[in-house]
Design an enzyme around this catalytic site. Structure first.
Site, short mmCIF file in Angstrom:
data_model
loop_
_atom_site.label_atom_id
_atom_site.label_comp_id
_atom_site.label_asym_id
_atom_site.label_seq_id
_atom_site.Cartn_x
_atom_site.Cartn_y
_atom_site.Cartn_z
N ASP A 36 0.83 -1.20 0.00
CA ASP A 36 0.00 0.00 0.00
C ASP A 36 0.88 1.26 0.00
O ASP A 36 1.97 1.25 0.56
CB ASP A 36 -0.90 -0.04 1.25
CG ASP A 36 -2.08 0.88 1.14
OD1 ASP A 36 -2.30 1.45 0.05
OD2 ASP A 36 -2.79 1.05 2.14
N ASN A 84 -10.49 -2.55 -5.95
CA ASN A 84 -9.70 -1.73 -6.88
C ASN A 84 -10.41 -1.48 -8.21
O ASN A 84 -10.08 -0.54 -8.93
CB ASN A 84 -8.32 -2.35 -7.14
CG ASN A 84 -7.38 -2.24 -5.95
OD1 ASN A 84 -6.47 -3.04 -5.78
ND2 ASN A 84 -7.59 -1.25 -5.11
#
Ligand code: FPP
Length: 261
Positions: A36, A84
């Site tokens: 991340d 996503n």
């Protein structure tokens, strides 16, 4: 929750010195990573987000090489989650292009390293060309068992569990399984059926969430959170994570042998 930072005495040590602190007998066998912070890495430099993803790919390569050196055979990375798909279309398209480039570039490396490429997730959601490439490389490396790079693509832990439940229901109708289903049987229906559970899960960028990653598999996994953004997660950061992991006492729900009642 405490987020590990390298501002203590370890920050003074060289990579070589950190490495000397590793106990070869306590190395994790399987490490999972939630990568991340690519976007923040790019914004901090006034760059488009995709520049962060590109640098993130370079971090994947570095970590992969280092794991090879350290003899850590199993790496599982969260490359693209179900969620996503909600990103702007342009970013998704660039991520798919990056994935395509990564696979084409690493195709030979998988052979050279005798490493299996194991994609997990709802792969049918990927663009056709990427999907085809993913399946081809998975097939041509399927016979390698000692080293595995598992890449979660269009992956969600809940949907993985749900898919397993639905498959079990189908199989029970045709008499292939019957209740009660054991944990061992259930695991055979997960996309990670051939892998042991991760020993260590790393998440970068300071977020302390699991974000629907490997929900079943991390029941007893050690968690390590660092503020370092994924593109900056390089050899030194790997060592800090491993040293932290080696300080943990893994009890799997048991008590230590010396503990009094
Ligand atoms: C999180 O950064 C990163 C991802 C979306 C997944 C990891 C992707 C890569 C390492 C790039 C390679 C891509 C593929 C598909 C192989 P973020 O964008 O969420 O960062 P932010 O939280 O700072 O915005």
């Amino acid at each position: 929750m405490d987020i590990t930072s390298s501002t203590d005495i370890q920050s003074e040590l060289t990579e070589q010195e950190l490495r000397l602190g590793l106990d070869p007998d306590l190395m994790p066998h399987h490490v999972a990573i939630i990568m991340d912070g690519n976007g923040r890495w790019a914004s901090a430099r006034g760059l488009p987000r995709i520049a962060g993803h590109r640098e993130g790919l370079s971090a994947i390569r570095e970590v992969l090489n280092f794991f090879d050196e350290l003899n850590i055979p199993l790496l599982t990375i969260y490359a693209f989650s179900h969620e996503n798909w909600n990103r702007p279309r342009a970013e998704i398209s660039l991520l798919m292009t990056l994935l395509d480039q990564f696979l084409k570039k690493e195709r030979q490396t998988f052979q050279d390293r005798k490493m299996r490429f194991l994609p997990i997730g709802r792969l049918h959601a990927l663009p056709d060309a990427v999907q085809a490439l993913v399946h081809e490389i998975a097939n041509e490396t399927a016979h390698f068992t000692d080293r595995v790079l598992t890449v979660a693509l269009s992956y969600g832990g809940r949907s993985e569990i749900l898919d397993a439940v639905n498959d079990i229901v189908d199989d029970s109708r045709s008499g292939k399984v019957s209740s009660p289903i054991t944990e061992e049987q259930f695991e055979q229906y997960l996309t990670t059926a051939e892998l042991p559970d991760p020993d260590l899960l790393i998440r970068t960028s300071g977020e302390t969430r699991i974000s629907n990653f490997l929900l079943w598999q991390i029941a007893y996994t050690e968690l390590y959170f660092t503020k370092v953004l994924w593109p900056d997660f390089r050899r030194r950061e790997v060592l800090l994570a491993l040293l932290d992991y080696q300080k943990r006492e893994r009890r799997f729900g048991r008590v230590t042998q010396t503990a009094s009642p």
